[in-house]
Write a protein that holds these residues in place. Structure first.
Motif, PDB file in Angstrom:
ATOM      1  N   ASN A  68       2.014   6.747  -6.842  1.00 43.29           N
ATOM      2  CA  ASN A  68       0.319   7.532  -7.377  1.00 43.29           C
ATOM      3  C   ASN A  68       0.862   9.400  -7.020  1.00 43.29           C
ATOM      4  N   ASN A  69       1.597   9.300  -5.399  1.00 43.64           N
ATOM      5  CA  ASN A  69       1.664  11.064  -5.156  1.00 43.64           C
ATOM      6  C   ASN A  69       2.943  10.883  -6.293  1.00 43.64           C
ATOM      7  N   TYR A 105       2.573   1.641  -3.426  1.00 44.15           N
ATOM      8  CA  TYR A 105       1.308   2.230  -4.558  1.00 44.15           C
ATOM      9  C   TYR A 105       1.051   3.907  -4.183  1.00 44.15           C
ATOM     10  N   ARG A 106       0.771   4.031  -2.600  1.00 44.84           N
ATOM     11  CA  ARG A 106       0.571   5.792  -2.520  1.00 44.84           C
ATOM     12  C   ARG A 106       1.321   7.138  -3.206  1.00 44.84           C
ATOM     13  N   THR A 160       0.813  -1.551  -0.098  1.00 42.80           N
ATOM     14  CA  THR A 160       0.252   0.166  -0.093  1.00 42.80           C
ATOM     15  C   THR A 160       0.828   1.144   0.363  1.00 42.80           C
ATOM     16  N   GLN A 161       1.989   1.489   0.138  1.00 40.94           N
ATOM     17  CA  GLN A 161       3.083   2.228   1.088  1.00 40.94           C
ATOM     18  C   GLN A 161       3.546   2.774  -0.677  1.00 40.94           C
TER      19      GLN A 161
END
Length: 90
Positions: A80-81, A76-77, A73-74
């Motif tokens: 995306n950022n 992916y975030r 999740t980290q």
């Protein structure tokens, strides 16, 4: 007196196993194992220790899977950022 200590130790370990009480299982893993008055009692303790190890192993695996999910999740975030900020370039 020694018999009472080993019986008490076994009963407390049983309770921790039944309740899946990880904190108690870890606590008991650090304690000195008492002397047992019979082979039957020693075999029961061995079985309980094996069950405690199984519970701890399962919990360790569950925590590992949750940690991997958090890492994904980290990742992916963060990706995306980066993409979000790249889209804003002039």
């Amino acid at each position: 007196m020694e018999r009472r200590n080993s019986t008490q130790w076994i009963n407390q370990l049983k309770i921790a196993i039944i309740n899946n009480d990880l904190d108690k299982l870890v606590e008991y893993s650090k304690r000195e194992i008492p002397s047992f008055s019979s082979i039957k009692e020693a075999k029961e303790a061995l079985y309980l220790i094996q069950e405690a190890v199984n519970i701890i192993t399962i919990k360790k695996n569950e925590i590992g899977m949750e940690l991997n999910k958090l890492k994904e999740t980290q990742k992916y975030r963060l990706e995306n950022n980066k993409n979000c900020f790249n889209d804003w370039k002039v």
